[in-house]
Design a protein around this motif. Structure first.
Motif: not given
Length: 286
Positions: A198-217
């Protein structure tokens, strides 16, 4: 993962998604934040504002099933959301950590090899730990992108441009991967491999960071998948996922509608595997 922060942000995001009108409450006065206020959630759940504030700060230790039920009703949680809330509450208590198997047992591999459809075993990080021949053929672009490492769904989707051709509806695939990772983070927040991913993807991908902030499960169940394979073209597939509780792994099998063009395309892919078996370099089976 910071368990208290995850709990706080999850409950806050779900509270923000519900308007007073949807909850059957009057929308009175100026509202500085979207969705419901804490006091309104507490009212709907039948608990005190102070107690709800404690829960939303991330302190779920000792919360009862009745309170979780009331919160789920007040926040109109989906089935997946409610299961995620249960996981957050379990982790806050004295429940044991989960320990997933790092490899696939020979009996499981024999099961995969006996199946006529593309089949895989993945862990909670989305690593593809094992597959049958047709599964490797289907996921050939992901296996090639891994360059000898263990193929991972999240890394392929967010860090490799080939995923945009492979997944016909890339946005849907990306949403699903992030929601699945959020679910697993709630189940096992102390999983270092998952936290590192999760840390790697958050650091390297804006697309991932935006989606992670939604807290969808989201939890693995079943549904459609539309893949564009470089050899056989578009494949309209369905998938079913089965938990392997002894190993804390997931078996995923793909199928097609009988008599469809996709069924013919899978047969063609099966014949292609006779000469092309993209076995990952980390797979040293004979």
């Amino acid at each position: 993962m910071d368990h208290a922060a995850e709990t706080r942000e999850f409950l806050t995001s779900r509270r923000a998604n519900i308007s007073p009108q949807q909850a059957g409450l009057p929308a009175l006065g100026n509202r500085r934040v979207p969705g419901l206020r804490r006091a309104e959630v507490a009212q709907l759940a039948g608990i005190s504002v102070e107690y709800y504030a404690r829960l939303e700060r991330g302190n779920l230790a000792g919360v009862s099933g009745q309170v979780l039920d009331a919160l789920a009703r007040a926040l109109r949680l989906s089935e997946d959301d409610r299961a995620h809330l249960d996981d957050l509450a379990r982790i806050a208590g004295p429940g044991r950590r989960r320990h997933a198997a790092a490899t696939v047992r020979p009996n499981v591999q024999r099961l995969l090899d006996s199946m006529a459809c593309p089949t895989f075993v993945v862990n909670r990080c989305g690593d593809v730990l094992a597959s049958n021949v047709l599964g490797r053929a289907l996921y050939a672009p992901m296996i090639e992108a891994a360059r000898g490492a263990v193929p991972n769904h999240g890394r392929f989707v967010f860090l490799d441009p080939r995923s945009h051709q492979f997944w016909v509806d890339w946005d849907r695939a990306a949403d699903a991967i992030v929601a699945l990772l959020h679910t697993q983070a709630g189940r096992d927040p102390y999983n270092k491999d998952l936290t590192d991913l999760i840390g790697e993807l958050s650091t390297r991908s804006d697309e991932f960071r935006t989606r992670w902030a939604r807290h969808d499960v989201l939890r693995h169940h079943q549904g459609p998948k539309l893949i564009h394979h470089p050899v056989v073209g578009d494949l309209h597939l369905t998938y079913e996922s089965l938990d392997l509780p002894a190993d804390d792994l997931i078996l995923i099998a793909y199928g097609t509608q009988p008599g469809s063009d996709s069924e013919d395309a899978l047969r063609l892919l099966a014949s292609w595997t006779t000469d092309h078996d993209p076995r990952p370099a980390h797979d040293h089976r004979a």
